[in-house]
Write a protein that holds these residues in place. Structure first.
Motif, PDB file in Angstrom:
ATOM      1  N   LEU A  90       0.683  -1.112   0.397  1.00 43.63           N
ATOM      2  CA  LEU A  90      -0.180  -0.083   0.024  1.00 43.63           C
ATOM      3  C   LEU A  90       1.244   1.183   0.126  1.00 43.63           C
ATOM      4  N   ASP A  91       0.481   2.647  -0.333  1.00 48.69           N
ATOM      5  CA  ASP A  91       1.325   3.538  -0.311  1.00 48.69           C
ATOM      6  C   ASP A  91       0.843   4.674   0.194  1.00 48.69           C
ATOM      7  N   ASP A  92       1.216   5.889   0.692  1.00 46.50           N
ATOM      8  CA  ASP A  92       0.498   6.437   1.265  1.00 46.50           C
ATOM      9  C   ASP A  92      -1.501   6.992   1.383  1.00 46.50           C
ATOM     10  N   SER A  93      -1.288   7.179   0.089  1.00 44.55           N
ATOM     11  CA  SER A  93      -2.853   7.309   0.359  1.00 44.55           C
ATOM     12  C   SER A  93      -3.590   6.661   0.079  1.00 44.55           C
ATOM     13  N   ASP A  94      -2.954   5.333  -0.245  1.00 50.71           N
ATOM     14  CA  ASP A  94      -4.194   4.237   0.929  1.00 50.71           C
ATOM     15  C   ASP A  94      -4.202   4.047   1.659  1.00 50.71           C
ATOM     16  N   MET A  95      -2.870   4.600   2.535  1.00 51.53           N
ATOM     17  CA  MET A  95      -2.957   4.022   3.793  1.00 51.53           C
ATOM     18  C   MET A  95      -3.935   5.548   4.116  1.00 51.53           C
ATOM     19  N   ALA A  96      -3.786   6.255   3.856  1.00 49.71           N
ATOM     20  CA  ALA A  96      -5.002   7.205   4.302  1.00 49.71           C
ATOM     21  C   ALA A  96      -6.191   7.013   4.618  1.00 49.71           C
ATOM     22  N   LEU A  97      -6.749   6.374   3.656  1.00 49.87           N
ATOM     23  CA  LEU A  97      -7.864   5.603   3.866  1.00 49.87           C
ATOM     24  C   LEU A  97      -8.238   4.455   4.364  1.00 49.87           C
ATOM     25  N   PHE A  98      -7.058   3.869   4.267  1.00 49.40           N
ATOM     26  CA  PHE A  98      -7.620   2.898   5.739  1.00 49.40           C
ATOM     27  C   PHE A  98      -7.392   3.186   6.858  1.00 49.40           C
ATOM     28  N   LEU A  99      -6.728   3.726   7.065  1.00 48.01           N
ATOM     29  CA  LEU A  99      -6.926   4.559   8.741  1.00 48.01           C
ATOM     30  C   LEU A  99      -8.359   5.653   9.250  1.00 48.01           C
ATOM     31  N   ALA A 100      -8.805   6.277   7.793  1.00 46.59           N
ATOM     32  CA  ALA A 100     -10.260   6.477   7.786  1.00 46.59           C
ATOM     33  C   ALA A 100     -11.280   5.717   8.882  1.00 46.59           C
ATOM     34  N   HIS A 136     -10.697   3.700  -4.811  1.00 49.99           N
ATOM     35  CA  HIS A 136      -8.903   3.605  -4.942  1.00 49.99           C
ATOM     36  C   HIS A 136      -7.796   2.810  -5.909  1.00 49.99           C
ATOM     37  N   LEU A 137      -8.361   1.444  -4.388  1.00 51.06           N
ATOM     38  CA  LEU A 137      -6.938   0.176  -4.621  1.00 51.06           C
ATOM     39  C   LEU A 137      -7.192  -0.837  -6.003  1.00 51.06           C
ATOM     40  N   LYS A 138      -8.212  -0.158  -6.778  1.00 48.98           N
ATOM     41  CA  LYS A 138      -8.644  -0.943  -8.199  1.00 48.98           C
ATOM     42  C   LYS A 138      -7.959   0.266  -8.881  1.00 48.98           C
ATOM     43  N   GLN A 177      -8.488  -8.711  -5.682  1.00 48.81           N
ATOM     44  CA  GLN A 177      -8.202  -8.845  -3.859  1.00 48.81           C
ATOM     45  C   GLN A 177      -8.186  -8.244  -2.833  1.00 48.81           C
ATOM     46  N   LEU A 178      -7.507  -7.177  -2.973  1.00 43.94           N
ATOM     47  CA  LEU A 178      -6.216  -6.299  -2.824  1.00 43.94           C
ATOM     48  C   LEU A 178      -7.333  -5.562  -1.336  1.00 43.94           C
ATOM     49  N   PHE A 179      -8.853  -4.643  -2.244  1.00 42.04           N
ATOM     50  CA  PHE A 179      -9.613  -4.749  -0.710  1.00 42.04           C
ATOM     51  C   PHE A 179     -10.064  -5.877  -0.118  1.00 42.04           C
ATOM     52  N   ALA A 180      -9.818  -6.702  -0.109  1.00 31.94           N
ATOM     53  CA  ALA A 180     -10.477  -7.861   0.723  1.00 31.94           C
ATOM     54  C   ALA A 180      -9.323  -7.790   2.417  1.00 31.94           C
ATOM     55  N   LYS A 181      -8.130  -8.234   1.341  1.00 35.62           N
ATOM     56  CA  LYS A 181      -6.625  -8.497   2.205  1.00 35.62           C
ATOM     57  C   LYS A 181      -6.374  -7.687   2.513  1.00 35.62           C
TER      58      LYS A 181
END
Lengths: 20, 277
Positions: B179-189, B220-222, B230-234
């Protein structure tokens, strides 16, 4: 509220690291 | 138009993340891979280098002494280092709080629910945010100025040596998701907006906010990782591991409170951990 007064403070205004 | 809104949300959260978190994954990975130019971290691998590095640790963040005017710093390398970690953690809680406040709709939630979401979410977020700083051999600390080896951490006396090992195991696996920083931001939220935290008064608006962020994360992950199946699920599966790690971590801290007579726990961290699980 008393139990989490620092969290309340952090949420309601920006607290500087020193105040922490 | 809906997709455009979700993209805008992803951008907004990424900007907030960059604003509030000083050491991004991009910067940390550059330092760890030696591509950061002159920015070479000081390596702590034994007691001698720890002593030398202590000066750096305390320059990078408010030191223990500043929090306890009038009390002497405790004896023992482990406890001293533990206090430095606490100071940085308390500061990180402040950063996460500012990030949470930037999530659209968060500050309109019941204030007591905001407190509950942070109380239960913040340690999960902090542990997750250690991952970009870690590799299998060690971790960056002190805003990337220091690299502390895993072997050195394992050599500390019990239970200090047990505190970071589970985080290394988690991080090595989590980092394979890339994951990069932009993915992390959403996951934290997503983590912060968990509607199942104990004691929440008004669950519905929290779940609605989380639903929107989840849609934004999925989209965003797509786009950001088109080839990662399956990144979203993982990513979502990692939330279970995080909860378990927080439970274990809090148990270790409780144990420390019993065994280390002189131990001082930062008031903010005390507040968070009290009656947590």
């Amino acid at each position: 509220k008393e139990k989490h007064k620092i969290l309340h403070r952090l949420l309601q205004n920006s607290t500087s690291p020193v105040e922490l | 138009p809906e997709a455009a809104d979700l993209r805008a949300l992803a951008r907004h959260l990424y900007e907030a993340y960059l604003k509030y978190f000083p050491l991004t994954k991009a910067k940390a990975r550059a330092i760890l891979s030696g591509k950061s130019g002159d920015n070479v971290p000081f390596v702590i691998h034994d007691i001698k280098s720890l002593m030398e590095g202590e000066q750096l640790i305390n320059n990078g963040q408010t030191s223990f002494q500043e929090h306890n005017i009038g009390s002497d710093p405790p004896d023992g390398v482990e406890l001293r280092f533990f206090y430095s970690c606490q100071s940085r953690s308390a500061e990180a809680v402040r950063e996460v709080t500012e990030f949470a406040k930037s999530i659209p709709g968060f500050v309109n939630l019941d204030l007591n629910d905001q407190v509950t979401l942070l109380k239960y979410g913040v340690i999960e977020v902090l542990i997750l945010m250690m991952s970009p700083l870690m590799n299998k051999d060690g971790t960056l600390i002190s805003y990337g100025q220091i690299f502390m080896t895993r072997e050195f951490l394992k050599s500390l006396r019990k239970p200090f040596c047990q505190m970071l090992e589970p985080k290394f195991d988690f991080s090595v696996k989590f980092n394979t998701l890339e994951l990069d920083d932009s993915d992390m931001a959403l996951f934290l939220a997503v983590i912060i907006l968990s509607g199942d935290r104990p004691g929440l008064l008004n669950v519905k608006p929290i779940e609605q906010l989380q639903e929107t962020v989840l849609h934004s994360l999925e989209l965003h992950l797509k786009i950001n990782h088109p080839d990662s199946l399956q990144l979203f699920a993982k990513v979502l599966q990692k939330m279970t591991d995080l909860r378990q790690m927080v439970t274990d971590h809090v148990q270790l801290i409780q144990l420390l409170k019993k065994t280390e007579v002189d131990m001082f726990l930062h008031p903010l961290l005390q507040e968070i951990m009290k009656d947590l699980y």
